[in-house]
Design an enzyme around this catalytic site. Structure first.
Site, PDB file in Angstrom:
ATOM      1  N   VAL A 141      37.932  36.204  45.505  1.00 24.40           N
ATOM      2  CA  VAL A 141      37.314  34.875  45.566  1.00 24.40           C
ATOM      3  C   VAL A 141      36.472  34.734  46.825  1.00 24.40           C
ATOM      4  O   VAL A 141      36.718  35.398  47.830  1.00 24.40           O
ATOM      5  CB  VAL A 141      38.376  33.736  45.547  1.00 24.40           C
ATOM      6  CG1 VAL A 141      38.986  33.579  44.170  1.00 24.40           C
ATOM      7  CG2 VAL A 141      39.428  33.947  46.602  1.00 24.40           C
ATOM      8  N   ALA A 190      39.142  30.093  40.123  1.00 25.00           N
ATOM      9  CA  ALA A 190      40.391  30.670  39.616  1.00 25.00           C
ATOM     10  C   ALA A 190      41.516  30.257  40.546  1.00 25.00           C
ATOM     11  O   ALA A 190      41.293  29.865  41.689  1.00 25.00           O
ATOM     12  CB  ALA A 190      40.282  32.191  39.555  1.00 25.00           C
ATOM     13  N   GLN A 230      54.095  33.726  37.263  1.00 21.87           N
ATOM     14  CA  GLN A 230      52.911  33.056  37.802  1.00 21.87           C
ATOM     15  C   GLN A 230      52.177  32.390  36.637  1.00 21.87           C
ATOM     16  O   GLN A 230      52.363  32.759  35.480  1.00 21.87           O
ATOM     17  CB  GLN A 230      51.954  34.060  38.468  1.00 21.87           C
ATOM     18  CG  GLN A 230      52.387  34.486  39.851  1.00 21.87           C
ATOM     19  CD  GLN A 230      51.310  35.276  40.590  1.00 21.87           C
ATOM     20  OE1 GLN A 230      50.351  35.756  40.002  1.00 21.87           O
ATOM     21  NE2 GLN A 230      51.491  35.410  41.900  1.00 21.87           N
ATOM     22  N   TRP A 232      50.198  43.130  47.984  1.00 18.22           N
ATOM     23  CA  TRP A 232      50.940  43.143  46.718  1.00 18.22           C
ATOM     24  C   TRP A 232      51.732  44.458  46.632  1.00 18.22           C
ATOM     25  O   TRP A 232      51.219  45.463  46.125  1.00 18.22           O
ATOM     26  CB  TRP A 232      49.972  43.018  45.539  1.00 18.22           C
ATOM     27  CG  TRP A 232      49.357  41.655  45.461  1.00 18.22           C
ATOM     28  CD1 TRP A 232      49.932  40.541  44.912  1.00 18.22           C
ATOM     29  CD2 TRP A 232      48.079  41.238  45.942  1.00 18.22           C
ATOM     30  NE1 TRP A 232      49.092  39.463  45.041  1.00 18.22           N
ATOM     31  CE2 TRP A 232      47.935  39.858  45.661  1.00 18.22           C
ATOM     32  CE3 TRP A 232      47.026  41.878  46.594  1.00 18.22           C
ATOM     33  CZ2 TRP A 232      46.805  39.125  46.004  1.00 18.22           C
ATOM     34  CZ3 TRP A 232      45.902  41.153  46.924  1.00 18.22           C
ATOM     35  CH2 TRP A 232      45.790  39.791  46.635  1.00 18.22           C
ATOM     36  N   ARG A 279      57.100  42.654  42.136  1.00 16.51           N
ATOM     37  CA  ARG A 279      56.671  43.175  43.446  1.00 16.51           C
ATOM     38  C   ARG A 279      57.827  43.926  44.105  1.00 16.51           C
ATOM     39  O   ARG A 279      58.986  43.490  44.008  1.00 16.51           O
ATOM     40  CB  ARG A 279      56.215  42.040  44.369  1.00 16.51           C
ATOM     41  CG  ARG A 279      54.917  41.438  43.880  1.00 16.51           C
ATOM     42  CD  ARG A 279      54.337  40.448  44.847  1.00 16.51           C
ATOM     43  NE  ARG A 279      53.279  39.704  44.187  1.00 16.51           N
ATOM     44  CZ  ARG A 279      52.601  38.706  44.732  1.00 16.51           C
ATOM     45  NH1 ARG A 279      52.864  38.332  45.957  1.00 16.51           N
ATOM     46  NH2 ARG A 279      51.671  38.081  44.048  1.00 16.51           N
ATOM     47  N   HIS A 303      50.547  40.440  39.966  1.00 15.26           N
ATOM     48  CA  HIS A 303      50.131  39.038  39.811  1.00 15.26           C
ATOM     49  C   HIS A 303      49.507  38.892  38.418  1.00 15.26           C
ATOM     50  O   HIS A 303      49.310  39.903  37.716  1.00 15.26           O
ATOM     51  CB  HIS A 303      49.162  38.605  40.917  1.00 15.26           C
ATOM     52  CG  HIS A 303      47.996  39.527  41.171  1.00 15.26           C
ATOM     53  ND1 HIS A 303      46.983  39.236  42.043  1.00 15.26           N
ATOM     54  CD2 HIS A 303      47.657  40.761  40.647  1.00 15.26           C
ATOM     55  CE1 HIS A 303      46.092  40.205  42.063  1.00 15.26           C
ATOM     56  NE2 HIS A 303      46.487  41.136  41.215  1.00 15.26           N
TER      57      HIS A 303
HETATM   58  C1  YSA Z   1      44.446  33.579  44.249  1.00 19.59           C
HETATM   59  C2  YSA Z   1      43.091  33.325  44.003  1.00 19.59           C
HETATM   60  C3  YSA Z   1      42.657  33.309  42.699  1.00 19.59           C
HETATM   61  O1  YSA Z   1      41.346  33.104  42.449  1.00 19.59           O
HETATM   62  C4  YSA Z   1      43.524  33.521  41.629  1.00 19.59           C
HETATM   63  C5  YSA Z   1      44.862  33.792  41.899  1.00 19.59           C
HETATM   64  C6  YSA Z   1      45.318  33.814  43.180  1.00 19.59           C
HETATM   65  C7  YSA Z   1      46.734  34.126  43.459  1.00 19.59           C
HETATM   66  C8  YSA Z   1      46.955  35.616  43.754  1.00 19.59           C
HETATM   67  N1  YSA Z   1      46.757  36.440  42.609  1.00 19.59           N
HETATM   68  C9  YSA Z   1      48.370  35.782  44.261  1.00 19.59           C
HETATM   69  O2  YSA Z   1      49.185  36.453  43.615  1.00 19.59           O
HETATM   70  N2  YSA Z   1      48.636  35.117  45.375  1.00 19.59           N
HETATM   71  S1  YSA Z   1      50.105  35.043  46.023  1.00 19.59           S
HETATM   72  O3  YSA Z   1      50.591  36.358  46.320  1.00 19.59           O
HETATM   73  O4  YSA Z   1      50.061  34.164  47.147  1.00 19.59           O
HETATM   74  O5  YSA Z   1      51.045  34.416  44.910  1.00 19.59           O
HETATM   75  C10 YSA Z   1      50.709  33.181  44.294  1.00 19.59           C
HETATM   76  C11 YSA Z   1      51.949  32.348  44.090  1.00 19.59           C
HETATM   77  O6  YSA Z   1      52.913  33.126  43.389  1.00 19.59           O
HETATM   78  C12 YSA Z   1      52.619  31.955  45.398  1.00 19.59           C
HETATM   79  O7  YSA Z   1      52.031  30.786  45.947  1.00 19.59           O
HETATM   80  C13 YSA Z   1      54.033  31.720  44.932  1.00 19.59           C
HETATM   81  O8  YSA Z   1      54.147  30.451  44.334  1.00 19.59           O
HETATM   82  C14 YSA Z   1      54.211  32.778  43.855  1.00 19.59           C
HETATM   83  N3  YSA Z   1      54.866  33.973  44.411  1.00 19.59           N
HETATM   84  C15 YSA Z   1      54.293  34.980  45.072  1.00 19.59           C
HETATM   85  N4  YSA Z   1      55.204  35.902  45.426  1.00 19.59           N
HETATM   86  C16 YSA Z   1      56.411  35.451  44.975  1.00 19.59           C
HETATM   87  C17 YSA Z   1      56.186  34.231  44.324  1.00 19.59           C
HETATM   88  N5  YSA Z   1      57.195  33.552  43.747  1.00 19.59           N
HETATM   89  C18 YSA Z   1      58.435  34.081  43.838  1.00 19.59           C
HETATM   90  N6  YSA Z   1      58.733  35.254  44.444  1.00 19.59           N
HETATM   91  C19 YSA Z   1      57.746  35.972  45.021  1.00 19.59           C
HETATM   92  N7  YSA Z   1      58.039  37.139  45.593  1.00 19.59           N
END
Ligand code: YSA
Length: 338
Positions: free
Chosen positions: A264, A306, A221, A163, A207, A181
């Site tokens: 998780v 979650a 999100q 992140w 980010r 997030h």
């Molecule tokens: C995972 C487990 C949990 O128990 C709860 C939450 C999570 C998600 C975790 N917090 C997270 O942020 N995962 S992630 O970095 O893969 O992002 C989740 C979703 O946000 C992605 O699948 C995507 O749909 C969106 N996302 C992430 N970065 C992005 C984005 N959408 C647009 N631009 C970006 N740079």
């Protein structure tokens, strides 16, 4: 003899220049056809002021008569042209100034609409609301403690690299950031409430990463959290299957794969089948016992699941949008299609 013949007084006492100023001023203040006609008679008519001035030329000596006569005739041409122009204007604007044509048909005012991200967020949260989840919101400017530490991501943990963080400059704090997030709301919700918990949390994330067709540096999100006694991985799968069915229809294929998130255990990501490809739409898992304990919960009694998903990515799939950057470029040609 005056140097300027153009302003030389006639016997009547009015110079060509004085007459010109008086005529133009009076013409400017005419407001109706009647007033314009009165002006014409008063200045250009047989007994008008310009005619009077021309008649008075006879009393001047020959040299002055030539000069003043030429100036007066030129003024006549000028005033006649101004009169014609004013007369045309007055005919083309017959409606009195300030009047409204009440017979014109009404026109519908342009209405705004909800941003496509907001529409998608509402659709997602409604699907979960109908499954018993409550919608809550949290701060975009967040503390490191909630964004990382309480989620089992201590300082210097390599998972923080996942992140890329935008830190907020502050003279007094070095632990303030723009949340990367919506997961910090898991920690905040558990800290402030006892189980059972079922919440969804939509909101903006930031980010420090370069943009491309599927990545923005700011995006939304929707986080989900359920904690209670006896919650299992089957509840996670059942809830997310039902969500996918509501958003993408019952025919859409769904795939779970193992994934890693420090908060998780076990962790998964969920993809949906789209035009022959698997497209990842969210990360999820069973809440890590350490995260439950960080919030003061008894991890031998309570379990939970979650998830976190990106509504812009989901809207891209649903609406065949090829570039995520359209969402925030504020082009009405894009925004008004929804
Ligand atoms: C995972 C487990 C949990 O128990 C709860 C939450 C999570 C998600 C975790 N917090 C997270 O942020 N995962 S992630 O970095 O893969 O992002 C989740 C979703 O946000 C992605 O699948 C995507 O749909 C969106 N996302 C992430 N970065 C992005 C984005 N959408 C647009 N631009 C970006 N740079």
């Amino acid at each position: 003899m005056p140097k300027d013949h153009g302003v030389q007084a006639t016997q009547a006492g009015e110079s060509v220049e004085e007459l010109k100023i008086a005529a133009i001023t009076a013409l400017d203040s005419t407001e109706s056809g009647e007033q314009l006609e009165a002006w014409r008679v008063g200045f250009l008519g047989r007994k008008g002021r310009l005619t009077g001035l021309l008649r008075g030329l006879g009393s001047l000596d020959i040299e002055h008569r030539k000069v003043v006569g030429a100036a007066a005739n030129s003024l006549r041409g000028e005033l006649e042209a101004l009169y014609e122009e004013r007369s045309k204007q007055s005919k083309s604007s017959q409606a009195p100034v300030g009047s409204i044509d009440i017979t014109l048909p009404g026109r519908r005012p342009a209405l705004g609409g909800l941003h496509p991200s907001t529409q998608m967020i509402r659709e997602i949260t409604q699907a979960f609301n109908e499954m018993g989840f409550q919608t809550i919101e949290g701060p975009e400017v967040e503390l490191e403690k909630y964004n990382f530490d309480m989620l089992n991501i201590p300082a210097n943990h390599p998972a923080r690299d996942q992140w890329d963080t935008i830190w907020v400059d502050s003279d007094t704090h070095n632990d303030v950031l723009l949340r990367t997030h919506t997961s910090p709301m898991q920690a905040r919700t558990m800290e402030a409430n006892d189980p059972p918990i079922r919440v969804v949390v939509p909101g903006k994330c930031y980010r420090y990463e370069s943009t491309d067709a599927t990545h923005e540096w700011h995006f939304n999100q929707v986080e989900g959290l359920a904690v209670d006694e006896g919650i299992t991985f089957a509840d996670l799968k059942g809830t997310l299957y039902e969500f996918a069915r509501r958003i993408f229809g019952s025919q859409r294929k769904v795939r779970f794969r193992c994934d890693f998130f420090p908060f998780v255990e076990p962790g998964v990501d969920m993809s949906i089948e789209w035009n022959g490809n698997w497209i990842e739409i969210l990360g999820a898992g069973m809440v890590h016992p350490k995260v439950l304990e960080n919030a003061g919960y008894d991890s031998t009694k309570y379990t939970g699941f979650a998830f976190g998903m990106g509504p812009e990515r989901i809207s891209m799939l649903r609406n065949e949008i090829t570039d995520i950057r359209h969402f925030f470029s504020n082009d009405l040609r894009f925004l008004t299609q929804f």
